[in-house]
Design an enzyme around this catalytic site. Structure first.
Site, mmCIF file in Angstrom:
data_model
loop_
_atom_site.group_PDB
_atom_site.id
_atom_site.type_symbol
_atom_site.label_atom_id
_atom_site.label_comp_id
_atom_site.label_asym_id
_atom_site.label_seq_id
_atom_site.Cartn_x
_atom_site.Cartn_y
_atom_site.Cartn_z
ATOM 1 N N SER A 1 1.508 -7.334 -1.190
ATOM 2 C CA SER A 1 2.140 -8.442 -0.685
ATOM 3 C C SER A 1 1.484 -9.907 -0.479
ATOM 4 O O SER A 1 2.016 -11.179 -0.058
ATOM 5 C CB SER A 1 2.684 -8.031 1.085
ATOM 6 O OG SER A 1 1.455 -7.966 1.506
ATOM 7 N N THR B 1 0.804 -1.217 -0.015
ATOM 8 C CA THR B 1 -0.156 -0.114 0.082
ATOM 9 C C THR B 1 0.895 1.175 0.026
ATOM 10 O O THR B 1 0.541 2.203 -0.760
ATOM 11 C CB THR B 1 -0.981 -0.041 1.116
ATOM 12 O OG1 THR B 1 -1.822 -1.215 1.154
ATOM 13 C CG2 THR B 1 -1.728 1.279 1.503
ATOM 14 N N THR C 1 1.552 -4.344 4.075
ATOM 15 C CA THR C 1 1.481 -4.789 5.583
ATOM 16 C C THR C 1 0.694 -6.200 5.751
ATOM 17 O O THR C 1 0.855 -6.750 6.886
ATOM 18 C CB THR C 1 0.556 -3.591 6.249
ATOM 19 O OG1 THR C 1 -0.715 -3.691 5.676
ATOM 20 C CG2 THR C 1 1.151 -2.368 6.179
ATOM 21 N N ASP C 2 0.035 -6.488 4.493
ATOM 22 C CA ASP C 2 -0.875 -7.529 4.784
ATOM 23 C C ASP C 2 -0.186 -9.013 5.209
ATOM 24 O O ASP C 2 -0.512 -10.021 6.058
ATOM 25 C CB ASP C 2 -1.526 -8.103 3.622
ATOM 26 C CG ASP C 2 -2.897 -7.221 3.434
ATOM 27 O OD1 ASP C 2 -3.262 -6.541 4.403
ATOM 28 O OD2 ASP C 2 -3.253 -6.870 2.361
#
Ligand code: ASP
Length: 301
Positions: free
Chosen positions: A54, A12, A85-86
């Protein structure tokens, strides 16, 4: 002035809105343009390793990140990895093992809103990550929302909030204040003398649910390594015992972790735990699920 390397991988933080939704589009140099304060903090080179959400990363990509750090370790004082971040917790856990012998800071960061979006957490997170990398303490960690989290303790807890990450099962290593000061609350651990250099991605993680069908395990027979994410301190329901025994007799190695984000597996405490222990299941102790997966993939257990 400290010399850092920024490895950009997408996420992101690098996203732009497209007709198909948010998609990574910014390279590392474009990310740095949004954080002019960095010029006073460190010298920073950029390497664009990949530009992926990710969700699309595999063990091969994570190995490529580890290799990029290892190859450049002698030339830089620290590393910052801009990442989605995932699955940041999976990458952090794997790098925690793969780079355990690197005597330099390796800092992962990302953001919940794209760089440049109104109210984005991206500039702060990237700046804080560089501050931690320039601070010089060796080891893999994540820096998000002012929190410094050990690589093997990273847990994405909220899919929307800016304060999305917690340190699972152990206090955060430290913090970065709004004044930019890096504060360590946990003593540093020395680097290991060696680290694994290969990853076996053939590890299956199975979440135990109260009604998991025993025949499920028949379909898994022969699969190299299975981690069963069990309840609490760990145990095997009686109705699954025969199916799991057959699975292990087929050559599958079985590991046990817990669905609790904190605490530890203890297969000796309850009769249901001893049932798993007697079959030869291996406890993964107090590792988070991501760290458990990484440790098994690296052949460390
Ligand atoms: N889907 C994004 C990713 O993991 C989410 C994020 O970066 O916050 O790449």
């Amino acid at each position: 002035m400290k010399k850092l390397l920024l490895l950009a991988t997408g996420g992101t933080i690098a996203c732009r809105e497209t007709e198909n939704g948010l998609s990574p589009a910014l390279g590392g140099a474009a990310l740095l343009d949004f954080v002019p304060q960095l010029r006073d903090l460190c010298e920073i080179d950029v390497r664009d390793l990949m530009q992926l959400d990710s969700t699309d990363l595999t063990a091969a990509d994570r190995l490529a990140i580890a290799q990029a750090v290892r190859q450049a370790a002698g030339r830089y004082d620290g590393f910052v990895i801009a990442h989605g971040t995932d699955t940041l917790s999976y990458t952090a856990a794997l790098l925690h093992y793969l780079l355990a012998d690197i005597p330099k800071p390796v800092v992962l960061t990302g953001s919940m809103l794209p760089m440049g979006a109104s109210g984005s957490d991206a500039p702060r997170n990237l700046l804080d990550a560089c501050r931690v990398a320039a601070d010089g303490r060796a080891g893999v960690c994540a820096v998000l929302y002012g929190r410094i989290i050990a690589g093997d303790r990273v847990c994405k807890f909220d899919s929307h909030a800016m304060d999305a990450f917690v340190s699972a099962g152990a206090p955060p290593l430290g913090s970065v204040g709004t004044d930019g000061k890096v504060r360590w609350d946990v003593p540093a651990a020395p680097p290991e003398s060696t680290a694994p250099d290969a990853v076996d991605p053939h590890v299956l993680l199975v979440k135990l649910t109260p009604d998991l069908d025993p025949t499920f395990f028949t379909a898994l027979c022969g699969y190299p390594k299975v981690i069963l994410e069990t309840f609490g301190a760990g145990g095997l329901p009686a109705r699954l015992e025969d199916a799991v025994r057959s699975l292990m007799e087929s050559g599958t190695r079985l590991y046990v972790t817990s669905q609790c984000p904190a605490g530890s597996v203890d297969l000796h405490r309850y009769a249901v735990g001893r049932r798993a222990e007697a079959l030869g299941a291996v406890s993964l102790g107090s590792r988070t699920t991501e760290a458990a997966l990484a440790a098994v993939m690296c052949g460390l257990v």
